[in-house]
Write a protein that holds these residues in place. Structure first.
Motif, PDB file in Angstrom:
ATOM      1  N   TYR A 333       0.809  -1.206   0.000  1.00  0.00           N
ATOM      2  CA  TYR A 333       0.000   0.000   0.000  1.00  0.00           C
ATOM      3  C   TYR A 333       0.851   1.268   0.000  1.00  0.00           C
ATOM      4  CZ  TYR A 333      -3.635  -3.315   1.400  1.00  0.00           C
ATOM      5  OH  TYR A 333      -4.502  -4.383   1.432  1.00  0.00           O
ATOM      6  N   THR A 334       2.060   1.178   0.441  1.00  0.00           N
ATOM      7  CA  THR A 334       2.937   2.351   0.552  1.00  0.00           C
ATOM      8  C   THR A 334       4.185   2.126  -0.294  1.00  0.00           C
ATOM      9  OG1 THR A 334       4.189   1.515   2.447  1.00  0.00           O
ATOM     10  CG2 THR A 334       2.135   2.670   2.936  1.00  0.00           C
ATOM     11  N   PRO A 335       4.914   3.207  -0.607  1.00  0.00           N
ATOM     12  CA  PRO A 335       6.167   3.032  -1.354  1.00  0.00           C
ATOM     13  C   PRO A 335       7.135   2.080  -0.662  1.00  0.00           C
ATOM     14  CG  PRO A 335       5.543   5.335  -1.341  1.00  0.00           C
ATOM     15  CD  PRO A 335       4.572   4.632  -0.436  1.00  0.00           C
ATOM     16  N   SER A 336       7.170   2.132   0.669  1.00  0.00           N
ATOM     17  CA  SER A 336       8.042   1.212   1.405  1.00  0.00           C
ATOM     18  C   SER A 336       7.594  -0.236   1.209  1.00  0.00           C
ATOM     19  CB  SER A 336       8.049   1.558   2.903  1.00  0.00           C
ATOM     20  OG  SER A 336       8.832   0.636   3.636  1.00  0.00           O
ATOM     21  N   ASP A 337       6.260  -0.467   1.268  1.00  0.00           N
ATOM     22  CA  ASP A 337       5.736  -1.812   1.038  1.00  0.00           C
ATOM     23  C   ASP A 337       6.068  -2.294  -0.369  1.00  0.00           C
ATOM     24  OD1 ASP A 337       4.659  -1.807   3.569  1.00  0.00           O
ATOM     25  OD2 ASP A 337       2.658  -1.152   2.898  1.00  0.00           O
ATOM     26  N   GLN A 338       6.004  -1.394  -1.341  1.00  0.00           N
ATOM     27  CA  GLN A 338       6.289  -1.778  -2.719  1.00  0.00           C
ATOM     28  C   GLN A 338       7.751  -2.184  -2.892  1.00  0.00           C
ATOM     29  OE1 GLN A 338       5.000   1.593  -5.031  1.00  0.00           O
ATOM     30  NE2 GLN A 338       2.831   1.293  -4.535  1.00  0.00           N
ATOM     31  N   LYS A 342       8.996  -5.900  -4.007  1.00  0.00           N
ATOM     32  CA  LYS A 342       9.939  -6.126  -5.099  1.00  0.00           C
ATOM     33  C   LYS A 342      11.122  -6.980  -4.633  1.00  0.00           C
ATOM     34  CE  LYS A 342      12.839  -3.724  -8.474  1.00  0.00           C
ATOM     35  NZ  LYS A 342      13.319  -2.404  -8.977  1.00  0.00           N
ATOM     36  N   ALA A 343      11.643  -6.657  -3.437  1.00  0.00           N
ATOM     37  CA  ALA A 343      12.766  -7.423  -2.904  1.00  0.00           C
ATOM     38  C   ALA A 343      12.361  -8.875  -2.664  1.00  0.00           C
ATOM     39  CB  ALA A 343      13.257  -6.798  -1.601  1.00  0.00           C
ATOM     40  N   ALA A 344      11.134  -9.096  -2.175  1.00  0.00           N
ATOM     41  CA  ALA A 344      10.678 -10.457  -1.921  1.00  0.00           C
ATOM     42  C   ALA A 344      10.521 -11.243  -3.209  1.00  0.00           C
ATOM     43  CB  ALA A 344       9.360 -10.427  -1.151  1.00  0.00           C
TER      44      ALA A 344
END
Length: 520
Positions: A333-338, A342-344
């Protein structure tokens, strides 16, 4: 676990090809570590429970942390719902509800057998981590440990460490000449941090009897491995203590277990829940230690599985060592979550059948992307997998059930009573008492000598004063001179004449008297 494959642990079934392919975690690759990730409520704890009981059924002891209390249900047979039975049937699996052989542990001794370690076993690095010390304070703490080892002082509990720090402060000049400057301000800061750790309940962890790893690495008479569940519901309030304790446990396993290479099955599987707490704000030396343990403990036959919300919470140097991966749903939901999503997704082997990032977001509860190591040690193609139901209970055990399990535990009564033997605190207290007694005796001797000197001085002053105050007395009369007994010549002549005259007169008288007598 029912329908257990001979070669590995049946985790679930993927339907990417429509053929219902089982996902198997091979026993011989289980010590290559792994990660279970996913957002809260997506099924991480259930997956952990399935893996823990599966390893136990295969004769592999297990250690796992129970952060929310849900994992405690592994000690009770399951009561599968119709939905779970239907899922198992769809996989060709017959559920056989059973409990795992469970031993409960608790650092605070409330919901499990007490877990203790000595301060010396923890060491200055992990202790500094628990106390959140800076580099200078950590250096002073290291000096305290060094002095204790040099002088043969046992550091068992927090009282020992406090006494040792006080001793270092009192002898800072001498110790500073040997190992470097010891600042009193740093000692005071460490003492305050120890007080905070004690108030958080950490003092219950330090002491004896210390945990013996052999009491965790057990296999029952029925061939099943012991499942050690650490109750961490309260421990999570002290995240640094939680992370440092689990890292200490891993370090002890690394130091004590022999080399076995790549065994057919692991000697122990270690599940580290809320793993991000270990790495959050961790100093570089600590990260290097974690990386070393994870890299080398594989050859001791120990598999480590980190459970966290996102693989990005784990440093790349450690994540690269994790070959078996289970990814539950993530939300972005947030840029940090995105960025975390991506890393996952990039940490999995690509499956041309779907986009990994999109698949992670679309996963439902009880579903996961799974990639495990094959017989050659290469990661399998990522598969969207429906996780199998567990044989044990989903949800926590009751207090009565927990108490019953603890009463029947193979370590019941072994760790329940703390032991306080002579250590640094008692030795240093005895030294202080002896020094105080000697100082008191010396002070008393000085006081007595001073009092005696003052008394003698006062007596002398009194004597002089009395002499000055006494009246002058008349001289005593002189005695009459003593007459000499010697005779003078005149006295001698006179006495001679008198004696001669007396003799003559006496003779004449005698003659006259005798003559008159004859005439008659």
């Amino acid at each position: 676990m029912s329908d257990l494959p001979a070669t590995g642990l049946f985790m679930g079934q993927s339907n990417d090809t429509g053929a219902g392919v089982p996902e198997i975690l091979l026993w011989q690759r289980a010590n290559r570590h792994g990660v279970i990730a996913g957002a809260t409520g997506t099924g991480k704890t259930v997956t952990l429970q399935i893996l823990a009981q599966g390893f136990s059924e295969a004769g592999v002891p297990v250690f796992c942390a129970d952060v929310k209390g849900d994992l405690s249900g592994i000690c009770q047979p399951g009561a599968p719902s119709e939905k779970l039975i239907a899922r198992a049937t769809g996989m060709g699996l017959t559920l056989n509800p059973k409990a795992a052989p469970t031993v409960f542990w608790d650092l605070y001794g409330q919901k499990g057998h007490p877990v203790r370690a000595t301060v010396s076993e923890i060491g200055p690095l992990l202790m500094a981590r628990m106390l959140d010390l800076n580099d200078v304070q950590e250096g002073v703490l290291t000096v305290a440990f060094h002095v204790a080892d040099k002088e043969g002082l046992l550091l068992l509990d927090l009282d020992d460490l406090r006494s040792m720090l006080t001793y270092v402060a009192e002898n800072a000049a001498r110790i500073g000449r040997e190992v470097g400057n010891v600042a009193p301000a740093s000692i005071a800061s460490i003492q305050r941090a120890l007080l905070q750790l004690e108030q958080d309940g950490g003092d219950a962890f330090f002491g004896e009897p210390a945990l013996r790893l052999t009491d965790m690495i057990r296999t029952g008479l029925d061939g099943r491995g012991q499942v050690n569940v650490l109750d961490s519901t309260r421990l999570m309030n002290s995240p640094r203590l939680y992370g440092a304790f689990l890292l200490w446990l891993l370090s002890e396993l690394f130091e004590q277990l022999p080399e076995v290479g790549d065994p057919e099955r692991p000697k122990l599987v270690f599940f580290f829940d809320e793993a991000h707490l270990l790495f959050r704000d961790a100093p570089k030396p600590l990260l290097e230690k974690v990386e070393q343990v994870v890299r080398l403990i594989r050859s001791k036959g120990v598999g480590i599985y980190f459970i966290t919300q996102n693989p990005a919470d784990i440093p790349d140097s450690v994540l690269a060592q994790l070959g078996n991966r289970v990814q539950h749903a993530l939300r972005a939901y947030t840029p940090s979550d995105q960025r975390g999503l991506k890393a996952a997704s990039e940490s999995f082997r690509v499956n041309p059948a779907f986009d990994t990032a999109e698949a992670i977001q679309a996963l439902g509860t009880g579903e996961a992307l799974v990639s495990v190591l094959d017989e050659k040690g290469a990661p399998s193609i990522t598969a969207r997998t429906l996780i199998r139901p567990p044989d044990s209970r989903l949800g926590p055990a009751t207090d009565a059930e927990r108490a019953s399990v603890m009463a029947a535990s193979p370590v019941a009564g072994v760790y329940d009573t703390a032991i306080d033997r002579e250590s640094a605190e008692e030795v240093l207290a005895a030294r202080h008492a002896a020094a105080d007694q000697a100082a008191d005796a010396e002070e008393a001797a000085k006081a007595e000598a001073k009092a005696q000197a003052q008394a003698e001085k006062a007596q002398a002053q009194a004597d002089r004063a009395a002499a000055r105050a006494a009246p002058r007395q008349a001289p005593a009369p002189r005695a009459a001179p003593r007459r000499s007994t010697r005779e003078t010549p005149i006295e001698a002549m006179t006495k001679s004449v008198l004696r001669t005259a007396g003799s003559t007169i006496t003779r004449e008288l005698l003659r006259g008297l005798l003559g008159s007598l004859k005439r008659r």
